[in-house]
Design an enzyme around this catalytic site. Structure first.
Site, PDB file in Angstrom:
ATOM      1  N   THR A 126       0.588  -1.025   0.095  1.00 20.74           N
ATOM      2  CA  THR A 126       0.077  -0.087  -0.108  1.00 20.74           C
ATOM      3  C   THR A 126       0.769   1.110   0.004  1.00 20.74           C
ATOM      4  O   THR A 126       2.150   1.499   0.472  1.00 20.74           O
ATOM      5  CB  THR A 126      -1.521   0.004   1.032  1.00 20.74           C
ATOM      6  N   ASP A 128       0.346   3.245   1.074  1.00 20.99           N
ATOM      7  CA  ASP A 128      -0.016   4.871   2.356  1.00 20.99           C
ATOM      8  C   ASP A 128       0.907   4.386   3.998  1.00 20.99           C
ATOM      9  O   ASP A 128       1.582   4.957   4.399  1.00 20.99           O
ATOM     10  CB  ASP A 128      -1.626   4.367   3.439  1.00 20.99           C
ATOM     11  N   GLY A 171      -3.506   9.528   1.903  1.00 20.23           N
ATOM     12  CA  GLY A 171      -3.216   8.572   3.028  1.00 20.23           C
ATOM     13  C   GLY A 171      -4.551   9.684   3.842  1.00 20.23           C
ATOM     14  O   GLY A 171      -4.597  10.394   4.454  1.00 20.23           O
ATOM     15  N   GLU A 188       8.223  23.930   3.709  1.00 19.63           N
ATOM     16  CA  GLU A 188       7.959  24.446   4.957  1.00 19.63           C
ATOM     17  C   GLU A 188       7.493  23.857   5.835  1.00 19.63           C
ATOM     18  O   GLU A 188       7.321  24.465   7.285  1.00 19.63           O
ATOM     19  CB  GLU A 188       7.406  26.049   4.552  1.00 19.63           C
ATOM     20  N   ARG A 253      -0.235   6.165  -7.106  1.00 17.00           N
ATOM     21  CA  ARG A 253      -0.595   5.091  -6.783  1.00 17.00           C
ATOM     22  C   ARG A 253      -0.796   3.893  -8.182  1.00 17.00           C
ATOM     23  O   ARG A 253      -0.577   2.797  -8.280  1.00 17.00           O
ATOM     24  CB  ARG A 253      -2.470   5.250  -6.969  1.00 17.00           C
TER      25      ARG A 253
HETATM   26  O1  F6P Z   1      -4.624   3.142   1.004  1.00 15.44           O
HETATM   27  C1  F6P Z   1      -4.023   3.449  -0.708  1.00 15.44           C
HETATM   28  C2  F6P Z   1      -5.627   4.967  -0.647  1.00 15.44           C
HETATM   29  O2  F6P Z   1      -4.491   5.477  -1.760  1.00 15.44           O
HETATM   30  C3  F6P Z   1      -5.156   5.635   0.144  1.00 15.44           C
HETATM   31  O3  F6P Z   1      -3.775   7.422   0.012  1.00 15.44           O
HETATM   32  C4  F6P Z   1      -6.538   6.971   0.480  1.00 15.44           C
HETATM   33  O4  F6P Z   1      -6.970   7.777   0.140  1.00 15.44           O
HETATM   34  C5  F6P Z   1      -7.083   5.651  -1.211  1.00 15.44           C
HETATM   35  O5  F6P Z   1      -6.202   4.699  -0.978  1.00 15.44           O
HETATM   36  C6  F6P Z   1      -8.429   5.940  -2.082  1.00 15.44           C
HETATM   37  O6  F6P Z   1      -9.207   5.238  -2.124  1.00 15.44           O
HETATM   38  P1  F6P Z   1      -9.831   4.442  -3.728  1.00 15.44           P
HETATM   39  O7  F6P Z   1      -8.911   4.227  -3.950  1.00 15.44           O
HETATM   40  O8  F6P Z   1     -10.907   3.897  -3.198  1.00 15.44           O
HETATM   41  O9  F6P Z   1     -10.499   5.895  -3.592  1.00 15.44           O
END
Ligand code: F6P
Length: 320
Positions: A126, A128, A171, A188, A253
């Site tokens: 992930t 995250d 996140g 910053e 992603r």
């Molecule tokens: O869990 C990974 C993530 O990219 C998070 O950072 C983000 O908030 C979420 O998935 C978005 O979810 P989806 O792809 O279901 O919109």
């Protein structure tokens, strides 16, 4: 053990394909067949799977996304969904299942582990980086580099126009991505969901920087801190600075996984297949202080991974 299954679940992450490839090739080296379930947990509900061979995973180590596709599967939160998945595993004689995903996938895997004799091992993947039991997850390094590359470009126009940019990174609940990206772009200000921020502190920082001649700046904010559009407007109203918002979004992603993400994918998959072939299950694999380890699935699901707040303090000193 003859058949192992592999599934990618939840938000996709660069390096998932490298992990699938490694699971398949390492399993074959141990005379195990591999069944790939498609579209995350949905594939176990609909019995949608294909046999994966060393040849079917050729040429994918460098690809973002997942050849098995993924999903967030709400039906899996119901008991009948879990029972259906357990039936699918039994009917396909799946002795071990490698689950490539994040916390949401592992919580579902924990529920499933209580309804099936199939051994389950989690492979943390992930962007995250919020999985307890590993210092780093597959995909995190790639997402960090994607964000850093984009924010370096934003820094150019911020300097040219003497503007403050709020850059929103992914996140939803945790600030691992925001804190590492913020430190490495020289932000910053860094805003993370774990730390309640005071608007007045942000205004003061911007005014002090301006008085020191720093007429532009970058604020990195995790999407989970709130309405970044509103924060941008309030900064303009209270500091007189020109503020713009840039939301990096889903580019974080995707993309070709970095060498680091590919390395973690290969090491995690190796450890996962080793555990399964040794009859060990209900664990998640991970890298801790440079060593490959595994953690009980239940403990990983129930323990929140702490954010290293010293990164934020260091970032603030470095941005003076
Ligand atoms: O869990 C990974 C993530 O990219 C998070 O950072 C983000 O908030 C979420 O998935 C978005 O979810 P989806 O792809 O279901 O919109």
């Amino acid at each position: 053990m003859k058949n192992i299954g592999v599934v990618t679940s939840g938000g996709d992450a660069p390096g998932m394909n490298a992990a699938i490839r490694a699971v398949v090739r390492i399993a074959y080296s141990k005379d195990l067949r591999v069944l790939g379930f498609e579209r995350g947990w949905e594939g176990l509900l609909t019995n949608t799977l294909s046999q994966l061979t060393p040849r079917s995973v050729g040429g994918i180590i460098q690809l973002g996304g997942t050849i098995l596709r993924t999903s967030r599967c709400p039906q899996f939160r119901k008991r009948e969904g879990i029972e259906k998945a357990a039936e699918t595993l039994a009917s396909n004689n799946v002795s071990g299942l490698a689950v490539i995903g994040g916390n949401g996938s592992f919580k579902a895997a924990l529920e499933l582990s209580r309804e099936t004799d199939t051994l389950i091992v989690g492979v943390p993947a992930t962007i995250d980086n919020d999985v307890f039991g590993t210092d780093e997850t597959i995909g995190f390094d790639t997402a960090v580099n994607t964000a850093v590359t984009e924010i370096d470009k934003i820094r150019d126009t911020a300097i040219s126009h003497e503007r403050i940019f709020i850059v929103e990174v992914m996140g939803r609940t945790r600030g691992f991505l925001a804190s590492t990206v913020g430190l490495t772009v020289g932000a910053e200000v860094i805003l993370v969901p774990e730390v309640k921020y005071k608007k007045e502190t942000i205004f003061k920082t911007i005014k002090q920087n301006s008085a020191k001649g720093k007429r532009s700046g970058i604020i990195v904010a995790a999407e989970g801190v709130g309405d970044t559009r509103k924060i941008a407007r309030e900064i303009e109203e209270n500091t007189g600075a020109e503020v713009r918002l840039s939301i990096l979004g889903y580019a974080q992603r995707g993309g070709n996984p970095t060498a680091r993400s590919r390395l973690l994918a290969s090491l995690f998959a190796n450890k996962a297949v080793e555990l399964l072939s040794n009859g060990q299950g209900n664990r998640i694999v991970g890298l801790q202080k440079g060593r490959m380890t595994s953690t009980a699935l239940e403990k990983a699901c129930k323990t929140e991974k702490p954010l290293d707040l010293s990164l934020l303090r260091l970032a603030s000193i470095l941005a003076t």
